[in-house]
Design an enzyme around this catalytic site. Structure first.
Site, PDB file in Angstrom:
ATOM      1  N   CYS A   1      89.830  52.520  34.293  1.00 31.99           N
ATOM      2  CA  CYS A   1      88.451  53.023  34.371  1.00 31.99           C
ATOM      3  C   CYS A   1      88.195  53.685  35.724  1.00 31.99           C
ATOM      4  CB  CYS A   1      87.457  51.911  34.042  1.00 31.99           C
ATOM      5  SG  CYS A   1      85.793  52.538  33.666  1.00 31.99           S
TER       6      CYS A   1
ATOM      7  N   HIS B   1      89.127  50.280  28.786  1.00 33.76           N
ATOM      8  CA  HIS B   1      89.375  48.949  29.353  1.00 33.76           C
ATOM      9  C   HIS B   1      90.366  48.189  28.474  1.00 33.76           C
ATOM     10  CE1 HIS B   1      86.363  48.832  32.575  1.00 33.76           C
ATOM     11  NE2 HIS B   1      85.689  49.668  31.796  1.00 33.76           N
TER      12      HIS B   1
ATOM     13  N   GLU C   1      91.692  45.459  29.077  1.00 36.83           N
ATOM     14  CA  GLU C   1      91.370  44.026  29.166  1.00 36.83           C
ATOM     15  C   GLU C   1      90.239  43.632  28.226  1.00 36.83           C
ATOM     16  OE1 GLU C   1      88.473  45.847  32.124  1.00 36.83           O
ATOM     17  OE2 GLU C   1      90.467  46.310  31.316  1.00 36.83           O
TER      18      GLU C   1
END
Length: 195
Positions: A77, A176, A178
């Site tokens: 990001c 993202h 994650e």
């Protein structure tokens, strides 16, 4: 395998740490120069504002060091955007690793920032091994990296832009991983094992 996460006051550091834990990696959170140099892989996360983040990197003297890293580095990001040449967010001169400029989404009909799931297209890199075309990943961003020579995946929102970049040992993803469930875990695993 020693994996370091660059700790520079970015918003998503703990989320990245937990995602790595889920795939069996215990990363080191650090902004120490020697620890970064000795890592096998480095993750450069980021949620925040470009000029503030760049100033923090300069304060820690990480701006020059990041550019000189020789091991694989994955920007996430804002981390990816800071690896570009310039960001319209705060008129920020960035690290210049990728030649792309980062621009603000401009639309009267689409919601900005883009928040939510979107597809990644034209996957062309070992970072995406094992993914089906048009896999969905999670985004939160109001700025985007334009398409260019370093683009290795695209997403369409208002226009086509770089979902991922690669130049030499440097990689970046706008989304993202994650927060992208099993698809994000595959991408992180690929970075650890294939890059």
């Amino acid at each position: 395998m020693k994996v370091a996460i660059i700790d520079y006051n970015a918003g998503n550091i703990k989320s990245v740490e937990f995602a790595l834990n889920r795939i069996g990696i215990q990363p080191l959170l650090t902004n120490n120069s020697d620890e970064l140099l000795s890592a096998d892989k480095i993750i450069f996360p980021g949620v925040g504002e470009a000029s503030t983040a760049m100033n923090f990197l300069k304060h820690l003297k990480l701006d020059e060091q990041i550019k000189e890293l020789k091991q694989p580095v994955l920007g996430i990001c804002l981390g990816m955007q800071l690896m570009c040449s310039y960001s319209e967010e705060g008129s920020t001169e960035c690290l210049g690793i990728f030649p792309q400029k980062v621009k603000r989404f401009n639309s009267a009909e689409f919601k900005v920032p883009q928040i939510g799931w979107n597809q990644i297209l034209n996957l062309n890199n070992p970072l995406f091994s094992g993914l089906t075309p048009e896999s969905y990943v999670y985004y939160v961003h109001g700025f985007y990296a334009e398409l260019g020579s370093s683009t290795i995946a695209e997403t369409n929102y208002i226009l086509n832009y770089s979902a991922a970049l690669n130049k030499g040992n440097f990689y970046g993803v706008q989304f993202h991983p994650e927060k992208s469930g099993s698809i994000g875990e595959i991408i992180l695993q690929n970075f650890i094992e294939r890059i």
